[in-house]
Design a protein around this motif. Structure first.
Motif, PDB file in Angstrom:
ATOM      1  N   ARG A 284       0.813  -1.210   0.000  1.00 33.37           N
ATOM      2  CA  ARG A 284       0.000   0.000   0.000  1.00 33.37           C
ATOM      3  C   ARG A 284       0.852   1.267   0.000  1.00 33.37           C
ATOM      4  N   HIS A 285       2.091   1.180   0.479  1.00 33.41           N
ATOM      5  CA  HIS A 285       2.967   2.358   0.475  1.00 33.41           C
ATOM      6  C   HIS A 285       3.764   2.490  -0.825  1.00 33.41           C
ATOM      7  N   LEU A 286       3.862   1.407  -1.594  1.00 30.10           N
ATOM      8  CA  LEU A 286       4.737   1.419  -2.765  1.00 30.10           C
ATOM      9  C   LEU A 286       4.002   1.323  -4.090  1.00 30.10           C
ATOM     10  N   GLN A 287       2.729   0.959  -4.084  1.00 32.54           N
ATOM     11  CA  GLN A 287       2.014   0.749  -5.333  1.00 32.54           C
ATOM     12  C   GLN A 287       1.901   2.058  -6.117  1.00 32.54           C
ATOM     13  N   LYS A 288       1.705   1.923  -7.420  1.00 30.57           N
ATOM     14  CA  LYS A 288       1.653   3.093  -8.294  1.00 30.57           C
ATOM     15  C   LYS A 288       0.261   3.698  -8.397  1.00 30.57           C
ATOM     16  N   THR A 306     -13.882   3.753   4.300  1.00 31.96           N
ATOM     17  CA  THR A 306     -12.728   3.495   3.434  1.00 31.96           C
ATOM     18  C   THR A 306     -11.933   4.781   3.246  1.00 31.96           C
ATOM     19  N   LEU A 307     -10.663   4.722   3.601  1.00 35.84           N
ATOM     20  CA  LEU A 307      -9.758   5.852   3.400  1.00 35.84           C
ATOM     21  C   LEU A 307      -9.030   5.676   2.071  1.00 35.84           C
ATOM     22  N   GLU A 308      -8.790   6.760   1.380  1.00 38.82           N
ATOM     23  CA  GLU A 308      -8.037   6.726   0.129  1.00 38.82           C
ATOM     24  C   GLU A 308      -6.954   7.789   0.163  1.00 38.82           C
ATOM     25  N   TRP A 309      -5.776   7.453  -0.355  1.00 39.94           N
ATOM     26  CA  TRP A 309      -4.670   8.398  -0.392  1.00 39.94           C
ATOM     27  C   TRP A 309      -3.674   7.934  -1.446  1.00 39.94           C
ATOM     28  N   TRP A 310      -2.830   8.871  -1.890  1.00 38.47           N
ATOM     29  CA  TRP A 310      -1.785   8.524  -2.845  1.00 38.47           C
ATOM     30  C   TRP A 310      -0.578   8.007  -2.084  1.00 38.47           C
ATOM     31  N   SER A 311      -0.120   6.833  -2.466  1.00 39.97           N
ATOM     32  CA  SER A 311       0.999   6.189  -1.772  1.00 39.97           C
ATOM     33  C   SER A 311       2.307   6.897  -2.067  1.00 39.97           C
ATOM     34  N   ASP A 322      10.006   6.276 -15.434  1.00 36.87           N
ATOM     35  CA  ASP A 322      10.417   4.881 -15.558  1.00 36.87           C
ATOM     36  C   ASP A 322      11.673   4.559 -14.754  1.00 36.87           C
ATOM     37  N   ARG A 323      12.147   5.516 -13.963  1.00 37.41           N
ATOM     38  CA  ARG A 323      13.239   5.208 -13.026  1.00 37.41           C
ATOM     39  C   ARG A 323      12.717   4.579 -11.739  1.00 37.41           C
ATOM     40  N   TYR A 324      11.380   4.531 -11.573  1.00 35.98           N
ATOM     41  CA  TYR A 324      10.782   3.828 -10.443  1.00 35.98           C
ATOM     42  C   TYR A 324      10.065   2.587 -10.943  1.00 35.98           C
ATOM     43  N   ALA A 325      10.368   1.455 -10.335  1.00 35.69           N
ATOM     44  CA  ALA A 325       9.703   0.193 -10.664  1.00 35.69           C
ATOM     45  C   ALA A 325       9.118  -0.396  -9.387  1.00 35.69           C
ATOM     46  N   PHE A 326       8.026  -1.141  -9.545  1.00 33.02           N
ATOM     47  CA  PHE A 326       7.330  -1.706  -8.392  1.00 33.02           C
ATOM     48  C   PHE A 326       7.018  -3.167  -8.620  1.00 33.02           C
ATOM     49  N   ALA A 327       7.427  -4.006  -7.676  1.00 31.93           N
ATOM     50  CA  ALA A 327       7.087  -5.428  -7.677  1.00 31.93           C
ATOM     51  C   ALA A 327       6.180  -5.690  -6.478  1.00 31.93           C
ATOM     52  N   ALA A 328       4.949  -6.085  -6.745  1.00 35.49           N
ATOM     53  CA  ALA A 328       3.980  -6.339  -5.688  1.00 35.49           C
ATOM     54  C   ALA A 328       4.017  -7.816  -5.305  1.00 35.49           C
TER      55      ALA A 328
END
Length: 401
Positions: A284-288, A306-311, A322-328
């Protein structure tokens, strides 16, 4: 369909995951769906060793207090202190008790013993000094920043002035302020003055960067910058705690992830000449995409909202491109918690490997429908959202934890 899903997956290895990342990656986020499950930090350790030995990575950042992490980094990079102290003082959220975290710190120190100083691995925390029960006093960060600057610059504020404005630390750390905004000092006149002072001190640190870097050393300037970011972020967070609006809890979630994103930005900038960074935290802290949380029982009148926010990942990803990549990461079975067949985790459970890495773009192409969302067995686990899973650069699946 299972055969097609297998075409999108391969057994987990560091190399298999790295092959799915954009070539420009400078910050790789590896998420976990639940805290306290050793299988995920163990997998992280395996990935980090591969990234260090084969992909040029030279640092790691964990979802832990950025101030406390300075002690762990001093041990890892400089051999200062002993392992037990690094684990007890250098982590927040109880993470120092994790065997996988202890093994990570031990391995990093052993690796660094064979390296010249400029190639040594560095350890970072990127969270603020925040816990579910409240936030830390801004005193340690603010006074440490003041001490760094006052040794080399003439400042219009004394330590005595700061101590008078701060007052007793118990006011700032009162657990009751978590649910009762009237117990927080975050919007008092004194807190307002402290926020201005923290902002001015940070501006002075920036304005005198050449002089202070030479006087303090690059590592000394980095520590001062950590103090500056943390002092400003904590005072902002305490102001949020004192907010009486019904959106208060959601605002705090936003402020925390914004602080995390600023810390990650600074880490990427510091490490730019050395190599990429692996960051490990909750999905939840790293997703795009936009994060959400259904508040469980125990949150009083807010339970069920339900709370919503930008991670932090969404924020820093916007800045880095594209210098940031995310593996869930996610899992199949945990004890009696078995995923339904029509969920994403249920479909992935048909894969033959105990640990797999999946190309989410290829996976989405072979599915004839969007899988049903998994209903978590308890509030400690956040399943992946099948509708946004393709926004990740890779999926890591553990069949049984």
């Amino acid at each position: 369909m299972t055969a097609s899903i297998r075409d999108a997956a391969r057994p987990f290895t560091g190399a298999a995951l790295a092959s799915l990342l954009p070539p420009a990656t400078r910050l790789l986020g590896l998420g976990e769906p639940a805290h306290g499950v050793e299988a995920f930090p163990e997998l992280r350790n395996e990935l980090f060793r591969h990234l260090v030995e084969h992909e040029g990575y030279r640092s790691i950042a964990l979802e832990s207090d950025c101030l406390a992490a300075l002690a762990t980094d001093a041990y890892v990079a400089g051999g200062i202190g002993v392992l037990d102290d690094a684990m007890s003082r250098g982590f927040s959220h109880g993470l120092g008790a994790s065997p996988a975290n202890r093994e990570l710190v031990r391995w990093m120190r052993a690796y660094n013993e064979q390296c010249p100083p400029h190639e040594r691995l560095r350890f970072h925390g990127f969270d603020g000094p925040l816990e579910m029960t409240g936030a830390a006093s801004p005193r340690p960060a603010l006074t440490a920043l003041h001490d760094c600057l006052s040794a080399h610059l003439d400042l219009p504020w004394s330590r005595e002035t700061l101590d008078e404005l701060l007052g007793p630390d118990e006011r700032w750390t009162d657990p009751a302020a978590t649910t009762d905004p009237t117990r927080s000092p975050g919007r008092t006149p004194e807190a307002g003055r402290l926020r201005l002072i923290a902002d001015d001190l940070r501006a002075l640190l920036t304005a005198h960067t050449p002089h202070l870097t030479a006087a303090l050393s690059p590592d000394g300037w980095w520590r001062a910058d950590v103090y500056a970011r943390t002092a400003a972020g904590l005072l902002r967070y305490h102001a949020g705690m004192a907010d009486i609006a019904p959106t208060r809890v959601g605002t705090l979630m936003c402020l925390r992830d914004a602080m995390m994103a600023d810390n990650l930005d600074a880490i990427v900038a510091r490490e730019a000449r050395r190599g990429p960074t692996l960051v490990f935290a909750h999905n939840r802290h790293l997703q795009k995409d936009r994060s959400s949380w259904l508040l469980p029982e125990g949150w009083g009148p807010l339970a069920g909202r339900t709370l919503e926010w930008w991670s932090a990942g969404a924020i820093v990803g916007t800045r880095l491109g594209d210098r940031y990549a995310f593996a869930a990461a996610t899992f199949g079975t945990r004890g009696s918690d078995v995923p339904e067949p029509g969920t994403l985790e249920g479909l992935l459970s048909a894969l033959p490997d105990a640990r797999a890495v999946i190309d989410p773009v290829r996976l989405a192409a072979v599915l004839d429908r969007t899988p049903a969302p998994r209903v978590p067995a308890d509030h400690t686990y956040f399943p992946l959202d099948p509708a946004t899973a393709a926004q990740a650069d890779a999926l890591v699946f553990l069949k049984d934890i």
